[in-house]
Design a protein around this motif. Structure first.
Motif, PDB file in Angstrom:
ATOM      1  N   LEU A 282       0.901  -4.771  -0.016  1.00 55.32           N
ATOM      2  CA  LEU A 282      -0.325  -4.367   0.673  1.00 55.32           C
ATOM      3  C   LEU A 282      -0.329  -4.760   2.146  1.00 55.32           C
ATOM      4  CD1 LEU A 282      -2.689  -5.490  -2.187  1.00 55.32           C
ATOM      5  CD2 LEU A 282      -2.624  -3.148  -1.325  1.00 55.32           C
ATOM      6  N   THR A 283       0.391  -5.805   2.491  1.00 61.52           N
ATOM      7  CA  THR A 283       0.308  -6.347   3.850  1.00 61.52           C
ATOM      8  C   THR A 283       1.563  -6.135   4.678  1.00 61.52           C
ATOM      9  OG1 THR A 283       1.034  -8.523   3.050  1.00 61.52           O
ATOM     10  CG2 THR A 283      -1.344  -8.119   3.173  1.00 61.52           C
ATOM     11  N   THR A 284       2.729  -6.140   4.028  1.00 63.19           N
ATOM     12  CA  THR A 284       3.990  -6.022   4.758  1.00 63.19           C
ATOM     13  C   THR A 284       4.643  -4.659   4.545  1.00 63.19           C
ATOM     14  OG1 THR A 284       4.327  -8.407   4.535  1.00 63.19           O
ATOM     15  CG2 THR A 284       6.247  -7.068   5.130  1.00 63.19           C
ATOM     16  N   GLY A 285       4.785  -4.253   3.289  1.00 61.89           N
ATOM     17  CA  GLY A 285       5.365  -2.946   3.007  1.00 61.89           C
ATOM     18  C   GLY A 285       5.882  -2.848   1.594  1.00 61.89           C
ATOM     19  N   LEU A 286       5.984  -1.628   1.089  1.00 61.39           N
ATOM     20  CA  LEU A 286       6.515  -1.394  -0.245  1.00 61.39           C
ATOM     21  C   LEU A 286       7.998  -1.775  -0.285  1.00 61.39           C
ATOM     22  CD1 LEU A 286       4.990   2.148  -0.968  1.00 61.39           C
ATOM     23  CD2 LEU A 286       3.991  -0.099  -1.453  1.00 61.39           C
ATOM     24  N   ARG A 287       8.416  -2.389  -1.369  1.00 58.98           N
ATOM     25  CA  ARG A 287       9.809  -2.838  -1.489  1.00 58.98           C
ATOM     26  C   ARG A 287      10.799  -1.688  -1.368  1.00 58.98           C
ATOM     27  NH1 ARG A 287      10.673  -7.393  -6.244  1.00 58.98           N
ATOM     28  NH2 ARG A 287       9.500  -9.092  -5.243  1.00 58.98           N
ATOM     29  N   ASP A 288      10.422  -0.528  -1.876  1.00 60.79           N
ATOM     30  CA  ASP A 288      11.349   0.592  -1.954  1.00 60.79           C
ATOM     31  C   ASP A 288      11.036   1.673  -0.924  1.00 60.79           C
ATOM     32  OD1 ASP A 288       8.959   0.945  -3.268  1.00 60.79           O
ATOM     33  OD2 ASP A 288       9.796   2.001  -4.996  1.00 60.79           O
ATOM     34  N   ALA A 289      10.455   1.279   0.207  1.00 58.32           N
ATOM     35  CA  ALA A 289      10.079   2.250   1.239  1.00 58.32           C
ATOM     36  C   ALA A 289      10.588   1.783   2.595  1.00 58.32           C
ATOM     37  CB  ALA A 289       8.558   2.402   1.289  1.00 58.32           C
ATOM     38  N   PRO A 290      10.639   2.680   3.569  1.00 61.22           N
ATOM     39  CA  PRO A 290      10.981   2.249   4.932  1.00 61.22           C
ATOM     40  C   PRO A 290       9.997   1.198   5.430  1.00 61.22           C
ATOM     41  CG  PRO A 290      11.046   4.641   4.740  1.00 61.22           C
ATOM     42  CD  PRO A 290      10.446   4.130   3.469  1.00 61.22           C
ATOM     43  N   ALA A 291      10.422   0.437   6.403  1.00 57.65           N
ATOM     44  CA  ALA A 291       9.596  -0.647   6.932  1.00 57.65           C
ATOM     45  C   ALA A 291       8.238  -0.121   7.389  1.00 57.65           C
ATOM     46  CB  ALA A 291      10.312  -1.322   8.105  1.00 57.65           C
ATOM     47  N   GLY A 292       7.203  -0.876   7.047  1.00 57.82           N
ATOM     48  CA  GLY A 292       5.860  -0.552   7.522  1.00 57.82           C
ATOM     49  C   GLY A 292       5.058   0.366   6.636  1.00 57.82           C
ATOM     50  N   VAL A 293       5.657   0.924   5.583  1.00 59.89           N
ATOM     51  CA  VAL A 293       4.912   1.781   4.657  1.00 59.89           C
ATOM     52  C   VAL A 293       4.253   0.882   3.616  1.00 59.89           C
ATOM     53  CG1 VAL A 293       5.063   3.615   2.940  1.00 59.89           C
ATOM     54  CG2 VAL A 293       6.457   3.731   5.014  1.00 59.89           C
ATOM     55  N   ARG A 294       2.928   0.748   3.711  1.00 58.50           N
ATOM     56  CA  ARG A 294       2.211  -0.218   2.892  1.00 58.50           C
ATOM     57  C   ARG A 294       1.355   0.470   1.827  1.00 58.50           C
ATOM     58  NH1 ARG A 294      -0.689  -3.893   7.343  1.00 58.50           N
ATOM     59  NH2 ARG A 294      -1.104  -1.836   8.222  1.00 58.50           N
ATOM     60  N   ALA A 295       1.069  -0.266   0.771  1.00 61.32           N
ATOM     61  CA  ALA A 295       0.158   0.211  -0.270  1.00 61.32           C
ATOM     62  C   ALA A 295      -1.280   0.087   0.206  1.00 61.32           C
ATOM     63  CB  ALA A 295       0.348  -0.587  -1.554  1.00 61.32           C
ATOM     64  N   GLY A 296      -2.145   0.944  -0.364  1.00 62.75           N
ATOM     65  CA  GLY A 296      -3.560   0.910  -0.029  1.00 62.75           C
ATOM     66  C   GLY A 296      -4.453   0.572  -1.195  1.00 62.75           C
ATOM     67  N   LEU A 297      -3.873   0.422  -2.381  1.00 61.98           N
ATOM     68  CA  LEU A 297      -4.650  -0.006  -3.545  1.00 61.98           C
ATOM     69  C   LEU A 297      -3.720  -0.624  -4.574  1.00 61.98           C
ATOM     70  CD1 LEU A 297      -5.769   2.892  -5.916  1.00 61.98           C
ATOM     71  CD2 LEU A 297      -3.879   3.094  -4.326  1.00 61.98           C
ATOM     72  N   ILE A 298      -4.322  -1.281  -5.559  1.00 58.77           N
ATOM     73  CA  ILE A 298      -3.593  -1.949  -6.631  1.00 58.77           C
ATOM     74  C   ILE A 298      -3.874  -1.204  -7.926  1.00 58.77           C
ATOM     75  CG2 ILE A 298      -3.166  -4.145  -7.803  1.00 58.77           C
ATOM     76  CD1 ILE A 298      -4.826  -5.421  -5.409  1.00 58.77           C
ATOM     77  N   LYS A 299      -2.827  -0.718  -8.612  1.00 57.89           N
ATOM     78  CA  LYS A 299      -2.998   0.005  -9.874  1.00 57.89           C
ATOM     79  C   LYS A 299      -2.667  -0.921 -11.042  1.00 57.89           C
ATOM     80  CE  LYS A 299      -2.456   3.196 -13.183  1.00 57.89           C
ATOM     81  NZ  LYS A 299      -1.663   4.415 -12.965  1.00 57.89           N
ATOM     82  N   VAL A 300      -3.585  -0.991 -12.015  1.00 55.25           N
ATOM     83  CA  VAL A 300      -3.367  -1.752 -13.236  1.00 55.25           C
ATOM     84  C   VAL A 300      -3.782  -0.874 -14.413  1.00 55.25           C
ATOM     85  CG1 VAL A 300      -3.726  -3.955 -12.077  1.00 55.25           C
ATOM     86  CG2 VAL A 300      -5.669  -2.806 -13.156  1.00 55.25           C
ATOM     87  N   ALA A 301      -3.598  -1.378 -15.636  1.00 57.03           N
ATOM     88  CA  ALA A 301      -3.895  -0.554 -16.800  1.00 57.03           C
ATOM     89  C   ALA A 301      -4.369  -1.399 -17.969  1.00 57.03           C
ATOM     90  CB  ALA A 301      -2.657   0.241 -17.221  1.00 57.03           C
ATOM     91  N   GLY A 302      -5.396  -0.903 -18.656  1.00 50.55           N
ATOM     92  CA  GLY A 302      -5.833  -1.507 -19.902  1.00 50.55           C
ATOM     93  C   GLY A 302      -5.053  -0.939 -21.076  1.00 50.55           C
ATOM     94  N   ASP A 303      -5.300  -1.485 -22.248  1.00 48.72           N
ATOM     95  CA  ASP A 303      -4.704  -1.005 -23.481  1.00 48.72           C
ATOM     96  C   ASP A 303      -5.779  -0.278 -24.289  1.00 48.72           C
ATOM     97  OD1 ASP A 303      -2.230  -2.421 -22.877  1.00 48.72           O
ATOM     98  OD2 ASP A 303      -3.378  -4.242 -23.337  1.00 48.72           O
ATOM     99  N   TYR A 304      -5.396   0.320 -25.375  1.00 50.30           N
ATOM    100  CA  TYR A 304      -6.345   1.070 -26.186  1.00 50.30           C
ATOM    101  C   TYR A 304      -7.327   0.120 -26.862  1.00 50.30           C
ATOM    102  CZ  TYR A 304      -8.180   4.372 -29.621  1.00 50.30           C
ATOM    103  OH  TYR A 304      -9.004   5.163 -30.393  1.00 50.30           O
ATOM    104  N   HIS A 305      -8.572   0.146 -26.394  1.00 51.85           N
ATOM    105  CA  HIS A 305      -9.635  -0.721 -26.916  1.00 51.85           C
ATOM    106  C   HIS A 305      -9.264  -2.202 -26.868  1.00 51.85           C
ATOM    107  CE1 HIS A 305     -12.530   2.247 -28.254  1.00 51.85           C
ATOM    108  NE2 HIS A 305     -11.598   2.929 -28.886  1.00 51.85           N
ATOM    109  N   ASP A 306      -8.427  -2.603 -25.914  1.00 52.04           N
ATOM    110  CA  ASP A 306      -7.973  -3.988 -25.913  1.00 52.04           C
ATOM    111  C   ASP A 306      -7.374  -4.315 -24.547  1.00 52.04           C
ATOM    112  OD1 ASP A 306      -7.399  -6.510 -26.893  1.00 52.04           O
ATOM    113  OD2 ASP A 306      -5.489  -5.912 -27.798  1.00 52.04           O
TER     114      ASP A 306
END
Length: 317
Positions: A130-154
């Motif tokens: 989010l602050t420095t850059g994506l590991r697998d991208a050219p320098a300076g390309v940063r994320a703008g959100l954090i994606k997570v995931a729940g499980d089925y009813h749990d």
């Protein structure tokens, strides 16, 4: 879940920026937005359905732009073929603002060896992307959100570990947390964990896929918390989300939650790419929203709300 709804006025009055792959952007310049989609995605659960073609992604973005689209948020997280090296070039070529994601999906979408090597430093990984850059991208390309995931009813051990790291990265950066809900389930548990236990403000959480579980009372309860509800999935052929979309919108608009709603196409497979895609939001869904609920609703859901939901405080940018 708290019923308090913090003001999002800062996002529209110069108090925040949206972090795109080409740099930070004034929310007023973000424009018409597909708030949940995928240009690139790879998972062992979807063999042969990889989204891995930059030329195909460019065609999608050019069609979206021709229909009036200006921004697309890719929820593909770390380790799932998110096409990070191609995103900046695609944004420059098409003129569409792109927001990339850090974070992790459910454990079933990864090889166990990869996860074992990540768990001890998840918060640091998310924060750095989010602050420095994506590991697998050219320098300076940063994320703008954090994606997570729940499980089925749990919320299992992997999910809880990832969400704890996401909350820590949020507190370090102000970035929003976008949540995949398996068939629309476990959203109250997610808010109890992220907001109740880890102190993430509800208006910094985007709950995805809720129209896969057409429980309108639950939707109103979740919107009361202040979280955003991403109604997504019209790119999915033979999927029930289209059937529920307008009833869900109607119930939430009538309950006074028009400011909590986002729209997304959520194209996740090569097969689905042959469906209408994000352009469908602008050529079909948006006009119908305005016909059924009055002029201006589509702009609220496709322009104003995404700009507020994705803005990061300037002090944390």
């Amino acid at each position: 879940m708290s019923a308090a709804r913090p003001s999002t006025a800062a996002a529209t009055t110069g108090g925040g920026v949206i972090r795109t792959v080409l740099g930070d952007l004034d929310p007023a310049e973000f424009g018409v937005c597909d708030a949940h989609d995928h240009l690139f995605l790879r998972s062992p659960r979807l063999p042969g359905e990889e989204l891995d073609d930059p030329a195909a992604a460019e065609r999608v973005l050019r069609a979206f732009a021709a229909a009036g689209g200006r921004a697309l948020v890719q929820w593909t997280p770390y380790g799932m073929g998110r096409g990070a090296s191609a995103l900046a070039g695609l944004s420059r070529a098409t003129g569409v603002h792109l927001v990339a994601a850090t974070g992790l999906h459910q454990a079933v979408h990864y090889e166990p060896e990869l996860l074992a090597g990540l768990y001890d430093g998840l918060a640091e990984l998310f924060t750095a992307e989010l602050t420095t850059g994506l590991r697998d991208a050219p320098a300076g390309v940063r994320a703008g959100l954090i994606k997570v995931a729940g499980d089925y009813h749990d919320l299992g051990p992997h999910t809880r570990r990832v969400m704890a790291a996401a909350a820590e990265a949020h507190h370090a950066t102000g970035a929003p947390i976008a949540v995949h809900h398996e068939l629309g389930t476990a959203a109250p548990d997610v808010l109890d964990l992220l907001c109740g236990q880890y102190g993430v403000p509800a208006h910094r959480v985007i709950l995805g896929h809720l129209n896969r579980l057409p429980d309108l009372r639950l939707h109103r309860h979740l919107a009361d918390s202040g979280a955003y509800l991403a109604l997504d999935g019209p790119s999915r052929a033979h999927h029930a989300t289209d059937h529920h979309l307008f009833d869900t919108v109607a119930a939430l608009v009538e309950a006074g939650h028009v400011d909590r709603l986002l729209l997304g196409g959520d194209t996740t497979t090569r097969t689905a790419r042959h469906s209408p895609g994000p352009t469908h939001l602008l050529t079909s869904v948006g006009p119908r929203l305005d016909r059924e609920f009055g002029p201006g609703l589509s702009r609220r859901l496709l322009v104003t709300n995404p700009a507020e939901a994705l803005a990061v405080p300037r002090s944390a940018a």
